[in-house]
Motif scaffolding. Structure first.
Motif, PDB file in Angstrom:
ATOM      1  N   HIS A 174       0.842  -1.386   0.016  1.00  2.25           N
ATOM      2  CA  HIS A 174      -0.101  -0.133   0.103  1.00  2.25           C
ATOM      3  C   HIS A 174       0.878   1.269   0.062  1.00  2.25           C
ATOM      4  O   HIS A 174       2.130   1.401   0.840  1.00  2.25           O
ATOM      5  CB  HIS A 174      -1.121  -0.047   1.355  1.00  2.25           C
ATOM      6  N   GLU A 175       0.442   2.015  -0.857  1.00  2.00           N
ATOM      7  CA  GLU A 175       1.003   3.368  -0.884  1.00  2.00           C
ATOM      8  C   GLU A 175      -0.103   4.401  -0.482  1.00  2.00           C
ATOM      9  O   GLU A 175      -0.858   4.715  -1.161  1.00  2.00           O
ATOM     10  CB  GLU A 175       1.601   3.903  -2.215  1.00  2.00           C
ATOM     11  N   VAL A 176       0.220   5.077   0.673  1.00  2.00           N
ATOM     12  CA  VAL A 176      -0.910   6.003   1.111  1.00  2.00           C
ATOM     13  C   VAL A 176      -0.209   7.329   1.607  1.00  2.00           C
ATOM     14  O   VAL A 176       0.854   7.334   2.025  1.00  2.00           O
ATOM     15  CB  VAL A 176      -1.527   5.321   2.413  1.00  2.00           C
ATOM     16  N   PRO A 177      -1.104   8.611   1.794  1.00  2.00           N
ATOM     17  CA  PRO A 177      -0.590   9.826   2.148  1.00  2.00           C
ATOM     18  C   PRO A 177       0.000   9.381   3.942  1.00  2.00           C
ATOM     19  O   PRO A 177      -0.352   8.623   4.617  1.00  2.00           O
ATOM     20  CB  PRO A 177      -1.780  10.571   2.313  1.00  2.00           C
TER      21      PRO A 177
ATOM     22  N   LYS B  37      -0.031   9.889   6.622  1.00  2.00           N
ATOM     23  CA  LYS B  37      -0.982  10.604   7.965  1.00  2.00           C
ATOM     24  C   LYS B  37      -1.602   9.184   8.496  1.00  2.00           C
ATOM     25  O   LYS B  37      -1.851   8.179   7.875  1.00  2.00           O
ATOM     26  CB  LYS B  37      -2.227  11.065   7.438  1.00  2.00           C
TER      27      LYS B  37
ATOM     28  N   GLU C 115      -4.358   8.348   9.982  1.00  2.00           N
ATOM     29  CA  GLU C 115      -5.601   7.946   9.588  1.00  2.00           C
ATOM     30  C   GLU C 115      -5.605   7.113   8.336  1.00  2.00           C
ATOM     31  O   GLU C 115      -6.098   5.904   8.219  1.00  2.00           O
ATOM     32  CB  GLU C 115      -6.692   9.098   9.442  1.00  2.00           C
ATOM     33  N   ASP C 116      -4.770   7.438   7.437  1.00  2.00           N
ATOM     34  CA  ASP C 116      -4.635   6.885   6.240  1.00  2.00           C
ATOM     35  C   ASP C 116      -3.994   5.537   6.302  1.00  2.00           C
ATOM     36  O   ASP C 116      -4.054   4.499   5.631  1.00  2.00           O
ATOM     37  CB  ASP C 116      -3.938   7.778   5.174  1.00  2.00           C
ATOM     38  N   ILE C 117      -2.990   5.531   7.371  1.00  2.00           N
ATOM     39  CA  ILE C 117      -2.134   4.177   7.382  1.00  2.00           C
ATOM     40  C   ILE C 117      -3.246   3.328   8.286  1.00  2.00           C
ATOM     41  O   ILE C 117      -3.266   2.040   7.635  1.00  2.00           O
ATOM     42  CB  ILE C 117      -0.946   4.555   8.227  1.00  2.00           C
TER      43      ILE C 117
ATOM     44  N   ASN D  73      -6.251   3.097   7.844  1.00  2.00           N
ATOM     45  CA  ASN D  73      -7.462   2.549   7.047  1.00  2.00           C
ATOM     46  C   ASN D  73      -7.039   1.156   6.311  1.00  2.00           C
ATOM     47  O   ASN D  73      -8.012   0.511   5.662  1.00  2.00           O
ATOM     48  CB  ASN D  73      -7.511   3.582   5.843  1.00  2.00           C
ATOM     49  N   VAL D  74      -5.684   0.770   6.154  1.00  2.00           N
ATOM     50  CA  VAL D  74      -5.349  -0.582   5.374  1.00  2.00           C
ATOM     51  C   VAL D  74      -5.211  -1.542   6.434  1.00  2.00           C
ATOM     52  O   VAL D  74      -4.687  -2.377   6.063  1.00  2.00           O
ATOM     53  CB  VAL D  74      -4.140  -0.138   4.758  1.00  2.00           C
TER      54      VAL D  74
ATOM     55  N   ASP E 108       5.768  12.698   2.370  1.00  2.35           N
ATOM     56  CA  ASP E 108       4.335  12.781   2.371  1.00  2.35           C
ATOM     57  C   ASP E 108       3.680  11.477   2.120  1.00  2.35           C
ATOM     58  O   ASP E 108       2.715  11.230   1.975  1.00  2.35           O
ATOM     59  CB  ASP E 108       3.920  14.037   1.564  1.00  2.35           C
ATOM     60  N   LYS E 109       4.535  10.572   1.844  1.00  3.02           N
ATOM     61  CA  LYS E 109       4.174   9.195   1.468  1.00  3.02           C
ATOM     62  C   LYS E 109       4.369   8.030   2.478  1.00  3.02           C
ATOM     63  O   LYS E 109       5.484   7.985   3.193  1.00  3.02           O
ATOM     64  CB  LYS E 109       4.597   8.900   0.092  1.00  3.02           C
TER      65      LYS E 109
END
Length: 348
Positions: free
Chosen positions: A66-69, A71, A73-75, A77-78, A141-142
């Motif tokens: 997974h490549e996410v922003p 943040k 909350e985004d981490i 989410n996976v 930022d990733k």
């Protein structure tokens, strides 16, 4: 497919160019966002990982799931998808490496993502030797997230026997180096560093006769310098508390009298002795039961021959070779540990 490649710092450009040759249609980003030792690769080649691992400059290949922003909350989410990679009965750990400025820490990610994975899987957390590791590699930022199995190369594992089991009961009796002041100090530094490196029970500097006081003083100064330099490195490198090895000065003949009287196991290293192969089985067994193992090491001259008959073993560590003074401690202890470990494994 996307991969995060790790190399030695400064080797990323070399490795990146080899990757471009090996994977012609791939996209390669060397030092993403200026961080050395990293390469990002995007490719459709199904054999990409095997091809990349053929490049010696590459240290590690991590397949990105997974490549996410970057943040929290985004981490998080996976987490549900990551949980699918952890089987029943397996242990796991979350390991985060953060590069750049963020409003959270690596520990925040470890704790929050770890708690969510545990809730989803009911798996146990094992920070030392997990069956699966969830890697969160944050670059600017990733965040690049992966799941990997047990590491092939690791310093501390349950399968390895702790060498300190032997070295904590080893006393080194080292004859001092004498002569030129500068040489005395140089050899002292090497001996002090070696004794501290192996964390032995004690280091006894044992002259066999009257010795120039200033030469001995320079030698002991060197021992102190060498010991201190190694001690500082150990404090930073080891996850356990480190103690400085006690250093004493004692007459060689009195050492052997005292240690023999107190029924210690006495080992003299000398080219006139038996080879290790000849005595290793009995020696390993005796070391296992011994309360203290005392190893005598010469300097410029060997241990006086008259002391041989008071020793339990006189051992030639490398037939037809004479160790340099500074190699005495490492050579002897590595050889003794090798046969001692065999004995431990046999008993287990």
């Amino acid at each position: 497919m996307k991969f995060l490649i790790k190399t030695q710092r400064g080797m990323e450009a070399v490795a990146g160019n080899y990757i471009k040759e090996a994977l012609e249609d791939s996209k390669v980003w060397i030092s993403p966002q200026g961080y050395s030792g990293l390469i990002l690769v995007e490719t459709d080649d199904k054999n990409a990982k095997e091809k990349i691992l053929e490049i010696p400059e590459v240290e590690r290949v991590i397949e990105v799931l997974h490549e996410v922003p970057a943040k929290i909350e985004d981490i998080l989410n996976v987490a549900e998808d990551l949980a699918k990679f952890i089987n029943e009965g397996e242990t796991f750990a979350v390991k985060t490496k953060r590069r750049g400025k963020h409003d959270f820490t690596s520990v925040d990610v470890n704790v929050q993502l770890g708690a969510k994975i545990k809730e989803l899987t009911n798996a146990e957390v094992d920070l030392s030797f997990p069956d699966k590791a969830i890697l969160v590699e944050i670059i600017g930022d990733k965040a690049y997230i992966s799941v990997v199995g047990k590491e092939e190369w690791k310093k501390y594992t349950p399968e390895k026997t702790d060498a300190r089991k032997l070295f904590k009961k080893v006393s080194i009796v080292q004859m001092p180096y004498w002569g030129d002041y500068k040489a005395c100090r140089n050899f002292g530094e090497k001996i002090g560093r070696a004794a501290q490196a192996f964390e032995v029970k004690e280091l006894i500097i044992a002259p066999k006769e009257k010795i120039d006081g200033y030469e001995l003083m320079e030698f002991l100064r060197g021992v102190k310098i060498g010991q201190e330099s190694r001690y500082q490195i150990q404090r930073e490198a080891y996850p356990w508390k480190i103690e400085k090895v006690p250093v004493y000065v004692w007459d060689l003949y009195q050492v052997i009298r005292d240690k023999r009287r107190n029924k210690r196991l006495l080992i003299i290293t000398d080219p006139k002795g038996h080879t290790l192969a000849e005595v290793k089985d009995e020696l390993a067994k005796d070391m296992y039961y011994a309360k203290e193992v005392v190893v005598f090491i010469g300097s410029r001259e060997g241990i006086p021959r008259g002391l041989f008959r008071f020793a339990d073993y006189v051992v030639d560590l490398a037939p037809y070779m004479t160790f340099a003074t500074e190699h005495g401690i490492p050579g002897a202890l590595i050889a003794l540990w090798t046969i001692y470990e065999e004995e431990l494994r046999r008993r287990e």
